[in-house]
Motif scaffolding. Structure first.
Motif, PDB file in Angstrom:
ATOM      1  N   GLN A  62      -2.696  -8.416  16.000  1.00 34.59           N
ATOM      2  CA  GLN A  62      -2.292  -7.869  14.710  1.00 34.59           C
ATOM      3  C   GLN A  62      -1.508  -6.580  14.882  1.00 34.59           C
ATOM      4  N   ARG A  63      -0.308  -6.541  14.321  1.00 32.13           N
ATOM      5  CA  ARG A  63       0.529  -5.341  14.387  1.00 32.13           C
ATOM      6  C   ARG A  63       0.317  -4.498  13.137  1.00 32.13           C
ATOM      7  N   PRO A  64       0.592  -3.206  13.217  1.00 35.31           N
ATOM      8  CA  PRO A  64       0.535  -2.367  12.009  1.00 35.31           C
ATOM      9  C   PRO A  64       1.468  -2.933  10.948  1.00 35.31           C
ATOM     10  N   GLN A  65       1.028  -2.888   9.700  1.00 32.60           N
ATOM     11  CA  GLN A  65       1.781  -3.485   8.609  1.00 32.60           C
ATOM     12  C   GLN A  65       2.424  -2.427   7.716  1.00 32.60           C
ATOM     13  N   ILE A  66       3.497  -2.853   7.056  1.00 29.14           N
ATOM     14  CA  ILE A  66       4.064  -2.076   5.958  1.00 29.14           C
ATOM     15  C   ILE A  66       3.586  -2.743   4.665  1.00 29.14           C
ATOM     16  N   ALA A  67       2.984  -1.969   3.797  1.00 33.34           N
ATOM     17  CA  ALA A  67       2.548  -2.490   2.500  1.00 33.34           C
ATOM     18  C   ALA A  67       3.673  -2.283   1.491  1.00 33.34           C
ATOM     19  N   PHE A  68       4.178  -3.372   0.943  1.00 28.70           N
ATOM     20  CA  PHE A  68       5.238  -3.301  -0.061  1.00 28.70           C
ATOM     21  C   PHE A  68       4.578  -3.343  -1.441  1.00 28.70           C
ATOM     22  N   LEU A  69       4.719  -2.257  -2.192  1.00 29.40           N
ATOM     23  CA  LEU A  69       4.031  -2.084  -3.467  1.00 29.40           C
ATOM     24  C   LEU A  69       5.035  -2.204  -4.610  1.00 29.40           C
ATOM     25  N   PHE A  70       5.009  -3.335  -5.294  1.00 34.31           N
ATOM     26  CA  PHE A  70       5.974  -3.610  -6.357  1.00 34.31           C
ATOM     27  C   PHE A  70       5.383  -3.269  -7.726  1.00 34.31           C
ATOM     28  N   ILE A  71       6.167  -2.559  -8.524  1.00 38.53           N
ATOM     29  CA  ILE A  71       5.818  -2.336  -9.926  1.00 38.53           C
ATOM     30  C   ILE A  71       6.790  -3.164 -10.758  1.00 38.53           C
ATOM     31  N   ALA A 144      -4.009  -1.274  -1.522  1.00 37.17           N
ATOM     32  CA  ALA A 144      -3.375  -1.341  -0.201  1.00 37.17           C
ATOM     33  C   ALA A 144      -4.187  -0.608   0.866  1.00 37.17           C
ATOM     34  N   LEU A 145      -4.863   0.455   0.482  1.00 37.15           N
ATOM     35  CA  LEU A 145      -5.633   1.238   1.447  1.00 37.15           C
ATOM     36  C   LEU A 145      -6.893   0.524   1.925  1.00 37.15           C
ATOM     37  N   ARG A 146      -7.279  -0.548   1.251  1.00 35.60           N
ATOM     38  CA  ARG A 146      -8.447  -1.309   1.686  1.00 35.60           C
ATOM     39  C   ARG A 146      -8.181  -2.097   2.962  1.00 35.60           C
ATOM     40  N   ASP A 147      -6.915  -2.332   3.262  1.00 35.40           N
ATOM     41  CA  ASP A 147      -6.539  -3.050   4.483  1.00 35.40           C
ATOM     42  C   ASP A 147      -6.193  -2.026   5.556  1.00 35.40           C
ATOM     43  N   SER A 148      -7.032  -1.969   6.583  1.00 36.59           N
ATOM     44  CA  SER A 148      -6.840  -0.951   7.625  1.00 36.59           C
ATOM     45  C   SER A 148      -5.575  -1.176   8.434  1.00 36.59           C
ATOM     46  N   ARG A 152       1.975   1.948   6.603  1.00 37.05           N
ATOM     47  CA  ARG A 152       3.021   2.560   5.797  1.00 37.05           C
ATOM     48  C   ARG A 152       3.014   1.898   4.414  1.00 37.05           C
ATOM     49  N   PHE A 153       3.459   2.653   3.409  1.00 33.39           N
ATOM     50  CA  PHE A 153       3.386   2.170   2.033  1.00 33.39           C
ATOM     51  C   PHE A 153       4.719   2.450   1.340  1.00 33.39           C
ATOM     52  N   VAL A 154       5.350   1.396   0.827  1.00 30.10           N
ATOM     53  CA  VAL A 154       6.672   1.512   0.218  1.00 30.10           C
ATOM     54  C   VAL A 154       6.593   1.097  -1.250  1.00 30.10           C
ATOM     55  N   PHE A 155       6.908   2.027  -2.155  1.00 32.05           N
ATOM     56  CA  PHE A 155       6.945   1.720  -3.579  1.00 32.05           C
ATOM     57  C   PHE A 155       8.318   1.170  -3.947  1.00 32.05           C
ATOM     58  N   LEU A 156       8.311   0.060  -4.700  1.00 32.15           N
ATOM     59  CA  LEU A 156       9.555  -0.586  -5.103  1.00 32.15           C
ATOM     60  C   LEU A 156       9.447  -1.048  -6.548  1.00 32.15           C
ATOM     61  N   SER A 157      10.577  -1.058  -7.238  1.00 30.97           N
ATOM     62  CA  SER A 157      10.601  -1.611  -8.588  1.00 30.97           C
ATOM     63  C   SER A 157      11.055  -3.063  -8.521  1.00 30.97           C
ATOM     64  N   ASP A 158      11.003  -3.749  -9.658  1.00 25.71           N
ATOM     65  CA  ASP A 158      11.403  -5.160  -9.673  1.00 25.71           C
ATOM     66  C   ASP A 158      12.914  -5.336  -9.644  1.00 25.71           C
ATOM     67  N   SER A 159      13.672  -4.222  -9.603  1.00 22.43           N
ATOM     68  CA  SER A 159      15.128  -4.326  -9.532  1.00 22.43           C
ATOM     69  C   SER A 159      15.672  -3.849  -8.190  1.00 22.43           C
ATOM     70  N   CYS A 160      14.785  -3.647  -7.206  1.00 20.99           N
ATOM     71  CA  CYS A 160      15.198  -3.178  -5.881  1.00 20.99           C
ATOM     72  C   CYS A 160      15.587  -4.339  -4.966  1.00 20.99           C
ATOM     73  N   ILE A 161      16.521  -4.063  -4.050  1.00 19.88           N
ATOM     74  CA  ILE A 161      16.872  -5.020  -3.009  1.00 19.88           C
ATOM     75  C   ILE A 161      16.845  -4.315  -1.658  1.00 19.88           C
ATOM     76  N   PRO A 162      16.545  -5.044  -0.581  1.00 19.96           N
ATOM     77  CA  PRO A 162      16.661  -4.459   0.763  1.00 19.96           C
ATOM     78  C   PRO A 162      18.111  -4.494   1.215  1.00 19.96           C
ATOM     79  N   LEU A 163      18.495  -3.528   2.036  1.00 13.09           N
ATOM     80  CA  LEU A 163      19.874  -3.449   2.514  1.00 13.09           C
ATOM     81  C   LEU A 163      20.032  -3.959   3.945  1.00 13.09           C
TER      82      LEU A 163
END
Length: 347
Positions: A62-71, A144-148, A152-163
Motif C-alpha cells: 500500500q502506497r501513501p494516498q492522496i484524498a480527493f475531496l469533492f464539494i 478522510a482522516l479515518r484512513d491512515s 495528502r488532501f486536495v479540495f476540489l469543486s465539481d467544476s474543476c479539471i486536472p491539467l
C-alpha cells in the motif's frame, strides 16, 4: 384377557420406541444446526478479525494516498474527465464527495466506478457565501482522516479539471513537505474588521482568492468609507488561512493554491465574468491556447504583500497549477475530444 394385555404392552413399547426415535432425531438435528451456526459465526469472526488485523498492520504493497475531496451540488458533471485521470492508478488515491443531503452516487447518477457510493452519509446543505461551506470541508476532512493511508488532501469543486497526468500530479504533491494553501496577508484591501481584535489580531488575518465587490453591489446604498464593510467577506476564503496563522504554522505552508481560477477580469463587459465568482469557461473558451496558458504560469504576484514568487517542485522551477476551474460540461467534453487533452502527457 392375557392377549389384550399383551397387545397393550406391545403398543406401549412401540410408542416408546417411536418417541425415543423422534427425540434422538430432534436432538441430533439440533446438534447439527448448532454446529452449523457455530461454524458460520466462527467464520464471520475470523473474517472480522482478519479485517481488523489488516487495519492494524500496514500493507506492504500500500502506497501513501492522496484524498480527493469533492464539494458538489449533486452529481459530478465532469466525472468523465476524472475517470480518465484516475484510470490505472488504484491504490494511490481515495475519493470523498460532499453533495446535498440524501443524494446517492449509484449507477443511475454516475458512470464512473471511481465515484460509486463515494458520497458522505452525513452531508449538510451548503449555501454559497455562508459558513456551511466551512462545515462541509470539515466533514470531508473528518472522513478522510479515518484512513491512515491518506497522506495528502486536495479540495476540489465539481467544476474543476486536472491539467496533468495522475503520475505527475501525485509526484508533485507527495514530494512537497508543506501544504499548499492560498493564503495572503491583508495589507492592502482592508478586509479586516477591527471588532475581531484581540481574539484575531490583524497580524494573523489572512485571506484567499476573492475579488473586491463590484460597484453594482452598492448601487442602491452608499459605499462605506471603511474598507472592511465594503467587502462583505466570504467565510470560506478566510477561515482556514486565518486558523493556520493563528496556530502559528505559516512556515509549514506553501502559500499558494494548486487550482487556477481566472479572477482578473475587470475589463470584461459581462457581469457574470466579474466580481465575487471566477470566470466560468464555456465551450467556446476550451481551446489548446487556454490550457497551455494556464500550464505556462510559473510565478504568482502577491498584490496585497507586494511580492512575486516563482513556483517550484523538488527544488526546480515548475508550473504553479495542477488543476483549473470553473469548466462547464460542454467545455470539458471539447477538451477531451478536440484539444487531445490527454493525461498520458505530463508536461
Amino acid at each position: 384377557m392375557k392377549k389384550k394385555v399383551s397387545q397393550q404392552k406391545l403398543l406401549y413399547r412401540w410408542k416408546r420406541k417411536v418417541y425415543a426415535t423422534l427425540m434422538f432425531a430432534f436432538c441430533f438435528g439440533t446438534f447439527v444446526f448448532i454446529q452449523a451456526r457455530f461454524a458460520s459465526i466462527q467464520a464471520r469472526f475470523n473474517r472480522i478479525s482478519a479485517s481488523l488485523d489488516s487495519l492494524k498492520k500496514p500493507r506492504l504493497d500500500q502506497r501513501p494516498q492522496i484524498a480527493f475531496l469533492f464539494i458538489a451540488r449533486n452529481r459530478l458533471p465532469l466525472e468523465f474527465v476524472w475517470d480518465a485521470f484516475f484510470k490505472g492508478e488504484d491504490g494511490k488515491f481515495s475519493i470523498y464527495v460532499h453533495s446535498r443531503p440524501g443524494f446517492v452516487l449509484n449507477e443511475a447518477t454516475t458512470r464512473s466506478k471511481y465515484f460509486l457510493d463515494r458520497q458522505l452519509n452525513d452531508s449538510i446543505q451548503v449555501d454559497w457565501g455562508e459558513s456551511t461551506m466551512i462545515e462541509a470541508e470539515r466533514v470531508l476532512l473528518r472522513h478522510a482522516l479515518r484512513d491512515s493511508f491518506n497522506h495528502r488532501f486536495v479540495f476540489l469543486s465539481d467544476s474543476c479539471i486536472p491539467l496533468y497526468s495522475f503520475s505527475y500530479t501525485y509526484n508533485y504533491i507527495m514530494s512537497t513537505p508543506t501544504s499548499f494553501v492560498d493564503s495572503f496577508a491583508d495589507t492592502k484591501d482592508s478586509r479586516y474588521n477591527p471588532r475581531m481584535n484581540p481574539i484575531i489580531p490583524v497580524r494573523n488575518w489572512r485571506k484567499g482568492s476573492q475579488r473586491k465587490s463590484l460597484p453594482e453591489f452598492w448601487r442602491d446604498r452608499p459605499v462605506p468609507a471603511e474598507g472592511w464593510k465594503e467587502h462583505n467577506c466570504i467565510p470560506d476564503e478566510h477561515y482556514v488561512q486565518t486558523l493556520l496563522s493563528q496556530k502559528g504554522v505559516d512556515s509549514e505552508l506553501t502559500r499558494r493554491s494548486l487550482t487556477h481560477s481566472a479572477w482578473d477580469l475587470s475589463s470584461s463587459k459581462s457581469n457574470e465574468r466579474r466580481g465575487w465568482h471566477p470566470m466560468t469557461y464555456k465551450f467556446s473558451d476550451a481551446t489548446p491556447d487556454l490550457i497551455q496558458s494556464i500550464k505556462g504560469i510559473d510565478n504568482i504576484n502577491y498584490e496585497t504583500e507586494y511580492r512575486r514568487e516563482w513556483c517550484s517542485s523538488k527544488g526546480k522551477p515548475s508550473p504553479c497549477f495542477l488543476f483549473a476551474r470553473k469548466f462547464t460540461r460542454p467545455a470539458a467534453l471539447r477538451l477531451l475530444r478536440e484539444v487531445n487533452f490527454s493525461f498520458t502527457i505530463i508536461a
